[in-house]
Structure formats: structure tokens, C-alpha cells
Design a protein around this motif. Structure first.
Motif, PDB file in Angstrom:
ATOM      1  N   SER A  46       0.820  -1.214   0.000  1.00  0.00           N
ATOM      2  CA  SER A  46       0.000   0.000   0.000  1.00  0.00           C
ATOM      3  C   SER A  46       0.855   1.266   0.000  1.00  0.00           C
ATOM      4  O   SER A  46       0.352   2.357  -0.275  1.00  0.00           O
ATOM      5  CB  SER A  46      -0.933   0.020   1.212  1.00  0.00           C
ATOM      6  N   GLN A  47       2.145   1.126   0.295  1.00  0.00           N
ATOM      7  CA  GLN A  47       3.044   2.279   0.264  1.00  0.00           C
ATOM      8  C   GLN A  47       3.461   2.650  -1.159  1.00  0.00           C
ATOM      9  O   GLN A  47       4.026   3.721  -1.375  1.00  0.00           O
ATOM     10  CB  GLN A  47       4.283   2.010   1.127  1.00  0.00           C
ATOM     11  N   VAL A  48       3.207   1.753  -2.103  1.00  0.00           N
ATOM     12  CA  VAL A  48       3.520   2.028  -3.511  1.00  0.00           C
ATOM     13  C   VAL A  48       2.282   1.697  -4.358  1.00  0.00           C
ATOM     14  O   VAL A  48       2.295   0.782  -5.179  1.00  0.00           O
ATOM     15  CB  VAL A  48       4.759   1.244  -3.976  1.00  0.00           C
ATOM     16  N   PRO A  49       1.203   2.434  -4.188  1.00  0.00           N
ATOM     17  CA  PRO A  49      -0.066   2.072  -4.836  1.00  0.00           C
ATOM     18  C   PRO A  49      -0.077   2.256  -6.351  1.00  0.00           C
ATOM     19  O   PRO A  49      -0.787   1.522  -7.052  1.00  0.00           O
ATOM     20  CB  PRO A  49      -1.078   3.002  -4.173  1.00  0.00           C
ATOM     21  N   ASN A  50       0.702   3.207  -6.864  1.00  0.00           N
ATOM     22  CA  ASN A  50       0.629   3.542  -8.290  1.00  0.00           C
ATOM     23  C   ASN A  50       1.965   3.306  -8.981  1.00  0.00           C
ATOM     24  O   ASN A  50       3.027   3.296  -8.345  1.00  0.00           O
ATOM     25  CB  ASN A  50       0.225   5.012  -8.458  1.00  0.00           C
ATOM     26  N   THR A  51       1.903   3.138 -10.290  1.00  0.00           N
ATOM     27  CA  THR A  51       3.112   2.941 -11.088  1.00  0.00           C
ATOM     28  C   THR A  51       4.111   4.073 -10.826  1.00  0.00           C
ATOM     29  O   THR A  51       3.760   5.248 -10.865  1.00  0.00           O
ATOM     30  CB  THR A  51       2.770   2.902 -12.587  1.00  0.00           C
ATOM     31  N   GLY A  52       5.337   3.697 -10.529  1.00  0.00           N
ATOM     32  CA  GLY A  52       6.389   4.674 -10.263  1.00  0.00           C
ATOM     33  C   GLY A  52       6.543   5.056  -8.813  1.00  0.00           C
ATOM     34  O   GLY A  52       7.548   5.663  -8.437  1.00  0.00           O
ATOM     35  N   ASP A  53       5.570   4.734  -7.963  1.00  0.00           N
ATOM     36  CA  ASP A  53       5.692   5.036  -6.533  1.00  0.00           C
ATOM     37  C   ASP A  53       6.806   4.191  -5.921  1.00  0.00           C
ATOM     38  O   ASP A  53       6.970   3.011  -6.255  1.00  0.00           O
ATOM     39  CB  ASP A  53       4.384   4.733  -5.805  1.00  0.00           C
ATOM     40  N   TYR A  54       7.574   4.793  -5.025  1.00  0.00           N
ATOM     41  CA  TYR A  54       8.663   4.050  -4.392  1.00  0.00           C
ATOM     42  C   TYR A  54       8.720   4.327  -2.896  1.00  0.00           C
ATOM     43  O   TYR A  54       8.220   5.340  -2.405  1.00  0.00           O
ATOM     44  CB  TYR A  54      10.012   4.381  -5.046  1.00  0.00           C
ATOM     45  N   HIS A  55       9.346   3.393  -2.199  1.00  0.00           N
ATOM     46  CA  HIS A  55       9.579   3.492  -0.756  1.00  0.00           C
ATOM     47  C   HIS A  55      11.009   3.028  -0.510  1.00  0.00           C
ATOM     48  O   HIS A  55      11.397   1.941  -0.948  1.00  0.00           O
ATOM     49  CB  HIS A  55       8.586   2.613   0.004  1.00  0.00           C
ATOM     50  N   THR A  56      11.817   3.845   0.152  1.00  0.00           N
ATOM     51  CA  THR A  56      13.200   3.467   0.418  1.00  0.00           C
ATOM     52  C   THR A  56      13.339   2.900   1.817  1.00  0.00           C
ATOM     53  O   THR A  56      12.643   3.298   2.748  1.00  0.00           O
ATOM     54  CB  THR A  56      14.150   4.672   0.281  1.00  0.00           C
ATOM     55  N   THR A  57      14.252   1.945   1.957  1.00  0.00           N
ATOM     56  CA  THR A  57      14.527   1.355   3.262  1.00  0.00           C
ATOM     57  C   THR A  57      15.871   0.660   3.193  1.00  0.00           C
ATOM     58  O   THR A  57      16.657   0.906   2.269  1.00  0.00           O
ATOM     59  CB  THR A  57      13.392   0.397   3.677  1.00  0.00           C
ATOM     60  N   ARG A  58      16.138  -0.213   4.161  1.00  0.00           N
ATOM     61  CA  ARG A  58      17.420  -0.913   4.200  1.00  0.00           C
ATOM     62  C   ARG A  58      17.214  -2.395   4.451  1.00  0.00           C
ATOM     63  O   ARG A  58      16.294  -2.799   5.176  1.00  0.00           O
ATOM     64  CB  ARG A  58      18.313  -0.349   5.315  1.00  0.00           C
ATOM     65  N   LEU A  59      18.073  -3.203   3.859  1.00  0.00           N
ATOM     66  CA  LEU A  59      18.198  -4.619   4.186  1.00  0.00           C
ATOM     67  C   LEU A  59      19.551  -4.769   4.874  1.00  0.00           C
ATOM     68  O   LEU A  59      20.588  -4.841   4.208  1.00  0.00           O
ATOM     69  CB  LEU A  59      18.141  -5.505   2.936  1.00  0.00           C
ATOM     70  N   GLY A  60      19.552  -4.765   6.188  1.00  0.00           N
ATOM     71  CA  GLY A  60      20.824  -4.759   6.895  1.00  0.00           C
ATOM     72  C   GLY A  60      21.567  -3.470   6.610  1.00  0.00           C
ATOM     73  O   GLY A  60      21.095  -2.375   6.898  1.00  0.00           O
ATOM     74  N   ASP A  61      22.745  -3.587   5.992  1.00  0.00           N
ATOM     75  CA  ASP A  61      23.546  -2.403   5.674  1.00  0.00           C
ATOM     76  C   ASP A  61      23.397  -1.971   4.222  1.00  0.00           C
ATOM     77  O   ASP A  61      24.197  -1.181   3.718  1.00  0.00           O
ATOM     78  CB  ASP A  61      25.027  -2.666   5.981  1.00  0.00           C
ATOM     79  N   GLN A  62      22.359  -2.466   3.542  1.00  0.00           N
ATOM     80  CA  GLN A  62      22.164  -2.172   2.129  1.00  0.00           C
ATOM     81  C   GLN A  62      20.948  -1.269   1.913  1.00  0.00           C
ATOM     82  O   GLN A  62      19.844  -1.584   2.365  1.00  0.00           O
ATOM     83  CB  GLN A  62      21.968  -3.474   1.334  1.00  0.00           C
ATOM     84  N   ASP A  63      21.159  -0.147   1.208  1.00  0.00           N
ATOM     85  CA  ASP A  63      20.055   0.739   0.849  1.00  0.00           C
ATOM     86  C   ASP A  63      19.301   0.161  -0.350  1.00  0.00           C
ATOM     87  O   ASP A  63      19.910  -0.171  -1.374  1.00  0.00           O
ATOM     88  CB  ASP A  63      20.571   2.124   0.475  1.00  0.00           C
TER      89      ASP A  63
END
Length: 442
Positions: A46-63
């Protein structure tokens, strides 16, 4: 490099060496062997409902960046331009439009990460530059999957499926979604962020540490009781703070359940029978009953879990519709992000109550969270002294009951959850096959 036999010696059945919290070299290995292997929560679709929407976060030490691609699928890509290595998008949420464009040299990429173009292409003629070569595209994370809208990614191409990884705690995600009359939830509003000066594992341990509540949070529950006495009632805002003041006999009766991989849950501390008494809960019950029937509504709202642990990701809370996402930053720095969910189709008051709970219990300015943050910091500081080498996990050690689908405590004040987490930690740090973490020893 730390040898495997040295790592293995850091975890005993009833205690762990303080180096697991303080050694930067061990933290670096955790980023590789735990966060580089396990399924880690990225975000909700639901944080990226439309085409092109993005959400940034991390997987451990990786952006990384989670994005809704042109085909409607959710992709997870490393947040890096292959030209000079610049992060393509800044932290937070946004919309890239039809493609990603690097702000440094204007290289462009399709929403699935595929290389789209670069300015002045004539300058690449006669070189190894090849737009069809994956080297010149945004790199995708090895595996991406979702469970009821909750998106997870694994940096390892091998390992268990997401569903197998979640195991018994998938039922907590199910229950969170089933509280919606249409079976769906969505992230609403902003995100609370709390920076803690402590190792990431301390937060996981505390989630099911029932012995600390009436000690660490004494100031908040006593203040709540004083206020209730002054006004002659115990409203919801005070009740949720008063809960930490229950006597030890109350905590001893709670169930603690541990699953392989370090997961688990703690039985809820608030009365599930409130579904027919509290006005907000009653409205929720009536709304859900119309959709699924009274029997099913009672079953859903009666699932009484306070905190669930998804090891490596964080803690969803069913009743108050939130997800505390745990992101390790350094051996002594951890970022906690609290996402709030709306149960689609449920009364607005249900979300309002969840927002109240988050503000009063989990936010950086709450009456409760600062207590925990201070004690986490003290644990980190104390373990950096020469005052001792081992951290005790002895409480009710050897009494846990092993069941076919996990382990259960014989006493609600047991340190079973901590022992289970470190059994998983040990397996991840030593195992050849990602995610094959064993049950804690009974």
C-alpha cells in the motif's frame, strides 16, 4: 575474519557472550550472514499504490528501494546507479514517474531497474558499455515475495520460501489483515522514528521480556494510576500505560511461543473480552460481524497477541495495527520505524485508537518508549565495561516444552524467547544453508 568455532563459543544454552552486542566485526558478519540471507520486511504494497511510486529502506547495511513497476509488480532494487554509484533516490517515499533518473549524470532506468539510456551515447562507442548488459542496470535484490501485502526480500538466491520462513508467525499477519472487514490493511500517515544507542538484538529481546515492565515503566504506570484516581475513571489513554504495572503473578500466566528462525509471539496483556464492552471495540466487532459473521468476528478479535517477533524484521502488533520495523545501523546504533495500518472497511475510530496507542506508547515523545531506550543504552554501556563477559538467559532454562510447531514457555516470565533468538543467531552465523535456524534447546 572470526572463525566459526569462535562464533559458536559465544552462545551457550543459558547465556551469551557480551561480544555479540559490542564487537563491530561480529556486527559486520551479521549483516552478511543474517541480513544477507534471511527474508527481511521491506514495506507494505500500500506504500507504492501507483506505477512509479517508491519506498526506500534498508536490508541490513544495504540501501534498497521498493517500487511499483510498469507491469504492476512490486520490485526491490539496490538504491545505486551503476555509473558512479550514486543513490538514485533520497530517503523516504515518492514517485519516480515513468522511469528512474540519476541526479548526477542523468542515466535513466526503467522501473524494474533495466538500463534505459545515458546522455551523449556517442562517447561510449568503442567501449565495453552495453545497455543490455545487467552491469549497467540497477541491480535487483535476489528474491522478492509478499504475504498478504507485506513485502519481503532476501539477498540470497537460495533458502526457504517466504511462507516457510514465516512459519507459525504468519498467523499474526493473517490476524492483522483479518481484522479488516475486507481482509486488507494499508499503511496510513507518516512514520515514527526512534534512534537507539544500542545493538539491534536488545530490542528483540525486550519485546518478550515480561520481567522488565513493572520496573522499567514504573514512572508511567504510577502516573497513569494517579491520574485515574484523580478523575475517577481509567480511560483508554491511561489504561494502556497502566498495563505495565501488573504484578509478577499476571506476567507468569502469559504464554510465550517460540518458532524456528528466532520468531515468536507473546500473549496479549489487554482483555480480549472488551470486544463487546469498549465502544470502539464494540463498533469494530459489529462491523466485522456483518462481513464474516459473529462467530468468526469473535475468533479474529479474540486472538490476544501483544507483540509478535519476525526475527530480522521487527514486530507487528495485531490489536493496535502497527509494525515496529527494526533497522540495524551500527553495532551500537539501531533505528526503529513505527508504521501504522488502517483496517480497510473498519470504523475510523479503530485507526484513531491505534494512533493514540502509538503516540502514547511507542513514539519518541511517549511516556513509555524513553524508558526502554534509556535501558537499552545502559545495557550497551555496561557491556562495554570489564565488569563481566557473559549475559544471563537462565530464567526457566531447561523447562520449555517442545511442541511440533515450536516451543512454549512453562512460565510467562521465562527467557525462552531470548534463548530461541540466539539459537537462530548461532545457526545463521554458522549454517551453510540460509535460514535453516533450529528451535531453541528445551
Amino acid at each position: 575474519m572470526i572463525a566459526d568455532d569462535e562464533l559458536a563459543a559465544l552462545v551457550r544454552p543459558d547465556s551469551v557472550n557480551k561480544r555479540v552486542y559490542t564487537d563491530p566485526a561480529i556486527f559486520a558478519l551479521e549483516m552478511e550472514r543474517i541480513y544477507g540471507r534471511a527474508w527481511i520486511y521491506v514495506g507494505h504494497d500500500s506504500q507504492v499504490p501507483n506505477t512509479g511510486d517508491y519506498h526506500t529502506t534498508r536490508l541490513g547495511d544495504q540501501d534498497v528501494v521498493m517500487v511499483r513497476a510498469a507491469d504492476g509488480a512490486v520490485k526491490v532494487l539496490y538504491n545505486r546507479c551503476p555509473h558512479k554509484g550514486a543513490k538514485l533516490v533520497s530517503e523516504g517515499d515518492g514517485c519516480a514517474g515513468k522511469f528512474f533518473r540519476c541526479p548526477y549524470h542523468a542515466w535513466t532506468f526503467k522501473l524494474d531497474g533495466t538500463h534505459l539510456g545515458a546522455p551523449m551515447r556517442d562517447g561510449f562507442e568503442g567501449t565495453a558499455y552495453d545497455p543490455t548488459n545487467p552491469q549497467f542496470s540497477m541491480a535487483p535484490v535476489a528474491r522478492v515475495d509478499s504475504y498478504r501485502g507485506f513485502v519481503f526480500a532476501s539477498q540470497s538466491a537460495e533458502g526457504p520460501s517466504l511462507r516457510d520462513f514465516l512459519g507459525g508467525v504468519a498467523s499474526s499477519i493473517d490476524n492483522l489483515c483479518d481484522r479488516s472487514p475486507v481482509g486488507e490493511v494499508e499503511v496510513v500517515g507518516g512514520v515514527f522514528r526512534v534512534l537507539q544507542e544500542s545493538n539491534w538484538k536488545v530490542f528483540y529481546e525486550n519485546l518478550h521480556d515480561t520481567m522488565h515492565a513493572r520496573v522499567t515503566h514504573e514512572s508511567s504506570f504510577r502516573a497513569a494510576r494517579d491520574e485515574a484516581a484523580a478523575i475517577g475513571e481509567m480511560p483508554f489513554e491511561l489504561l494502556i500505560q497502566d498495563g505495565n504495572g501488573e504484578p509478577y503473578t499476571f506476567w507468569e500466566k502469559l504464554e510465550l511461543r517460540a518458532y524456528r528462525g528466532g520468531h515468536g509471539y507473546m500473549e496479549g496483556i489487554f482483555d480480549p473480552g472488551a470486544a463487546t464492552r469498549d465502544p470502539v471495540a464494540r463498533a469494530h466487532f459489529e462491523c466485522l460481524s456483518e462481513a464474516v459473521g459473529e462467530e468468526r468476528a469473535r475468533e479474529v478479535l479474540g486472538m490476544n497477541r501483544h507483540n509478535t517477533i519476525l526475527y530480522g524484521s521487527g514486530s507487528p502488533h495485531n490489536v493496535f495495527q502497527q509494525f515496529r520495523v527494526i533497522r540495524p545501523l551500527a553495532v551500537d546504533r539501531t533505528l526503529i520505524e513505527i508504521q501504522l495500518f488502517r483496517c480497510k472497511g473498519a470504523p475510523d475510530a479503530v485507526f484513531d485508537r491505534a494512533l493514540t496507542y502509538a503516540n502514547l506508547i511507542n513514539s519518541p515523545s511517549s511516556n513509555v518508549m524513553p524508558d526502554d531506550v534509556e535501558l537499552y543504552r545502559r545495557c550497551q554501556q555496561g557491556n562495554n565495561t570489564r565488569g563481566g563477559e557473559w549475559v544471563s538467559l537462565h530464567r526457566y532454562a531447561g523447562t520449555d516444552r517442545m511442541l511440533p510447531d515450536g516451543a512454549v514457555s512453562t512460565n510467562g516470565t521465562s527467557e525462552l524467547p531470548m534463548r530461541n533468538q540466539f539459537a537462530a543467531w548461532r545457526e545463521y552465523m554458522l549454517a551453510d544453508v540460509p535460514g535453516e535456524a533450529a528451535h531453541a534447546a528445551a
